[in-house]
Design a protein around this motif. Structure first.
Motif, PDB file in Angstrom:
ATOM      1  N   PRO B  73       0.837  -1.201   0.000  1.00 18.95           N
ATOM      2  CA  PRO B  73       0.000   0.000   0.000  1.00 18.95           C
ATOM      3  C   PRO B  73       0.873   1.253   0.000  1.00 18.95           C
ATOM      4  O   PRO B  73       1.763   1.392   0.834  1.00 18.95           O
ATOM      5  CB  PRO B  73      -0.779  -0.097   1.308  1.00 18.95           C
ATOM      6  CG  PRO B  73      -0.604  -1.496   1.785  1.00 18.95           C
ATOM      7  CD  PRO B  73       0.688  -1.973   1.231  1.00 18.95           C
ATOM      8  N   THR B  74       0.608   2.157  -0.959  1.00 16.07           N
ATOM      9  CA  THR B  74       1.405   3.385  -1.047  1.00 16.07           C
ATOM     10  C   THR B  74       1.268   4.208   0.232  1.00 16.07           C
ATOM     11  O   THR B  74       2.214   4.834   0.689  1.00 16.07           O
ATOM     12  CB  THR B  74       0.934   4.239  -2.239  1.00 16.07           C
ATOM     13  OG1 THR B  74       0.768   3.381  -3.348  1.00 16.07           O
ATOM     14  CG2 THR B  74       1.925   5.319  -2.559  1.00 16.07           C
ATOM     15  N   PHE B  75       0.055   4.195   0.784  1.00 19.27           N
ATOM     16  CA  PHE B  75      -0.186   4.942   2.011  1.00 19.27           C
ATOM     17  C   PHE B  75       0.745   4.450   3.127  1.00 19.27           C
ATOM     18  O   PHE B  75       1.318   5.256   3.878  1.00 19.27           O
ATOM     19  CB  PHE B  75      -1.659   4.785   2.408  1.00 19.27           C
ATOM     20  CG  PHE B  75      -1.999   5.398   3.718  1.00 19.27           C
ATOM     21  CD1 PHE B  75      -1.636   6.701   4.001  1.00 19.27           C
ATOM     22  CD2 PHE B  75      -2.677   4.674   4.681  1.00 19.27           C
ATOM     23  CE1 PHE B  75      -1.961   7.271   5.221  1.00 19.27           C
ATOM     24  CE2 PHE B  75      -3.010   5.238   5.891  1.00 19.27           C
ATOM     25  CZ  PHE B  75      -2.641   6.537   6.161  1.00 19.27           C
ATOM     26  N   ALA B  76       0.937   3.119   3.215  1.00 18.85           N
ATOM     27  CA  ALA B  76       1.812   2.565   4.246  1.00 18.85           C
ATOM     28  C   ALA B  76       3.253   3.020   4.025  1.00 18.85           C
ATOM     29  O   ALA B  76       3.948   3.416   4.968  1.00 18.85           O
ATOM     30  CB  ALA B  76       1.730   1.044   4.239  1.00 18.85           C
ATOM     31  N   VAL B  79       3.687   6.668   5.086  1.00 17.30           N
ATOM     32  CA  VAL B  79       3.759   6.865   6.539  1.00 17.30           C
ATOM     33  C   VAL B  79       5.076   6.326   7.088  1.00 17.30           C
ATOM     34  O   VAL B  79       5.714   6.960   7.925  1.00 17.30           O
ATOM     35  CB  VAL B  79       2.555   6.196   7.225  1.00 17.30           C
ATOM     36  CG1 VAL B  79       2.687   6.283   8.731  1.00 17.30           C
ATOM     37  CG2 VAL B  79       1.262   6.847   6.775  1.00 17.30           C
ATOM     38  N   LEU B 165      -2.876  10.976  -1.892  1.00 14.12           N
ATOM     39  CA  LEU B 165      -2.653  10.323  -0.599  1.00 14.12           C
ATOM     40  C   LEU B 165      -1.640  11.087   0.241  1.00 14.12           C
ATOM     41  O   LEU B 165      -1.609  10.955   1.466  1.00 14.12           O
ATOM     42  CB  LEU B 165      -2.168   8.880  -0.796  1.00 14.12           C
ATOM     43  CG  LEU B 165      -3.158   7.914  -1.425  1.00 14.12           C
ATOM     44  CD1 LEU B 165      -2.607   6.507  -1.400  1.00 14.12           C
ATOM     45  CD2 LEU B 165      -4.488   7.956  -0.685  1.00 14.12           C
ATOM     46  N   LEU B 168      -3.009  12.742   3.208  1.00 17.32           N
ATOM     47  CA  LEU B 168      -3.283  11.971   4.429  1.00 17.32           C
ATOM     48  C   LEU B 168      -2.103  12.047   5.381  1.00 17.32           C
ATOM     49  O   LEU B 168      -2.267  12.007   6.597  1.00 17.32           O
ATOM     50  CB  LEU B 168      -3.561  10.506   4.082  1.00 17.32           C
ATOM     51  CG  LEU B 168      -4.919  10.158   3.505  1.00 17.32           C
ATOM     52  CD1 LEU B 168      -5.002   8.667   3.242  1.00 17.32           C
ATOM     53  CD2 LEU B 168      -6.015  10.557   4.475  1.00 17.32           C
ATOM     54  N   ALA B 169      -0.913  12.132   4.819  1.00 10.71           N
ATOM     55  CA  ALA B 169       0.289  12.190   5.641  1.00 10.71           C
ATOM     56  C   ALA B 169       0.746  13.635   5.840  1.00 10.71           C
ATOM     57  O   ALA B 169       1.913  13.891   6.136  1.00 10.71           O
ATOM     58  CB  ALA B 169       1.396  11.351   4.994  1.00 10.71           C
TER      59      ALA B 169
END
Lengths: 227, 223
Positions: B73-76, B79, B165, B168-169
């Motif tokens: 996951p790119t989001f992971a 972060v 995304l 989000l970060a």
């Protein structure tokens, strides 16, 4: 006065056994939510994709709009997709599932359609000659032959869905993504790393599972030459 | 219906377009992130893919990198990078995460494009006494170009989508309008941001499509 415990949690290390043992239930719940959201979305998408692909093959005029619409849906960024559905569903799991269904549709419809179109005309004619009606032709000949292409699409859709569920954290239904999101805000390294690794493990496990299912369902592809 | 009209009035409020949190500024950030990441990804992926494709080695590597890239996951990644020392250097964690995300489709498409060049043509070129370098530049690369460009297009569109995304970060870009809307519990702003992001993504997609549609005809005329 008691000294603060000097373990990996207190030192905020990336890899931490104490985190695993003390937060086992949180991790388990998040992983379970992750799996449920993914499975629900992929299965719903599959149930929608098969009739759509069949319609697109049956009626030539339907192919353009079906493929075009699903491609447009696929282009919309995930964060925007979840947000666009907000007025419809509010902050709910249904919102995340619907978003994921819309993403999986493109991959599934395309692959099922490609599989159906690749069935040789001679095969169809032979089956008709053997007295197969349209329904039996579809169920016993065309769908099985389209299975390898369809399964390839299903594998990509599933792996992508597992990774996209994390974005659902924006509405509080992101499975392991929730842990990554809260871990980011509290600078909790062990939680972020553990949840991220679990995401990848789930994706790889799901992919291998589907690969196994594909092999069981299509034994004829392994017979003869290994190509 | 209420949400739609609220969204419309949010979008048509002039103050929402200007300033550091305004739409124009966020659009600029988004464009900057996408273009920088696309350039870096191409500089990394294309030379590797061209050389591997020319040598005919590393096909399994390209495919595997592509598959693994999809599972992460790119989001992971975003972060994770944010919490490492890299996170203290402004936009770098976002850029690295996006580059890691864009390299696999570029690599796979360029590799496949190089391998699908007709082997007879390659043999003919070798028969004419071309060196490996000449074959790569004047035979294989031009013939593989359509597929390579498809890879660039896929990467560009996915970068536009994924750059959201970053918000989000805590990064910039159009996604920031959405996350700010969530923080304010303002559904009209969330929906307005989502519409802006979606329109921008679709616009980039259609631009690339139009560009690709024009390219092959020009290639034929030149030949």
């Amino acid at each position: 006065m008691t000294a603060p415990p000097d373990d990996c949690l207190a030192r905020n290390e990336w890899i931490c056994g104490a985190y695993l043992s003390s937060r086992r239930e949180i991790l388990w719940d998040a992983a379970l939510q992750h799996l449920q959201l993914t499975a629900l979305a992929v299965l719903t998408a599959l149930a929608l994709a098969v009739p759509l692909a069949l319609a697109a093959r049956r009626w030539r005029w339907a192919a353009g709009p079906v493929l075009g619409l699903t491609t447009i849906l696929y282009t919309i960024p995930s964060l925007a997709m979840f947000s666009l559905l907000l007025p419809v569903y509010g902050l709910s799991a249904a919102l995340v599932v619907t978003g994921l269904v819309l993403y999986s549709l493109t991959l599934l419809v395309r692959n099922i359609l490609a599989g159906l179109r690749a069935v040789p005309e001679e095969t169809r004619q032979a089956a008709r000659g053997m007295g197969y009606g349209p329904l039996r032709l579809l169920l016993a000949v065309e769908l099985p032959l389209a299975l390898p292409a369809a399964m390839a699409g299903l594998r990509i859709a599933t792996v992508s869905a597992v990774s996209l569920v994390t974005v659902g954290a924006i509405v509080g239904y992101g499975g392991l993504g929730n842990l990554i999101y809260s871990g980011m805000n509290t600078y909790f390294k062990a939680q972020v790393l553990t949840a991220s690794v679990l995401c990848v493990v789930i994706a790889v496990a799901a992919d291998l599972l589907l690969l196994g299912a594909q092999r069981l369902l299509t034994p004829w592809t392994r017979r003869g030459s290994e190509s | 219906m209420k949400t739609l009209s609220d969204t419309w009035s949010w979008l048509t409020t002039a103050t929402h377009w200007s300033g550091p949190d305004g739409i124009w500024n966020r659009l600029g950030e988004h464009l900057f992130l996408t273009v920088v990441c696309l350039l870096i990804s191409c500089l990394i992926a294309l030379p590797v893919a061209l050389v591997l494709g020319h040598l005919g080695k590393g096909g399994a590597l390209a495919v595997n990198i592509s598959n693994i890239g999809r599972a992460v996951p790119t989001f992971a990644v975003l972060v994770l990078l944010l919490l490492t020392p890299v996170g203290t250097y402004g936009q770098w964690s976002t850029i690295i995460a996006l580059v890691l995300f864009a390299v696999p489709p570029l690599l796979t498409n360029a590799y496949v494009g190089m391998r699908e060049v007709d082997r007879d043509v390659v043999r003919a070129a070798r028969g004419m006494g071309m060196t490996g370098r000449q074959m790569l530049w004047s035979v294989e690369l031009p013939l593989a170009l359509p597929l390579i460009l498809t890879g660039v297009r896929i990467a560009a569109v996915q970068l536009v989508a994924t750059a959201t995304l970053a918000a989000l970060a805590g990064g910039g870009g159009l996604g920031r309008i959405i996350t700010a809307g969530f923080n304010l519990a303002s559904t009209p702003q969330v929906v307005a941001g989502a519409i802006l992001v979606a329109v921008f993504a679709l616009l980039v997609e259609s631009l690339f499509e139009a560009g690709q549609r024009m390219a092959p005809s020009r290639g034929r005329e030149a030949a």
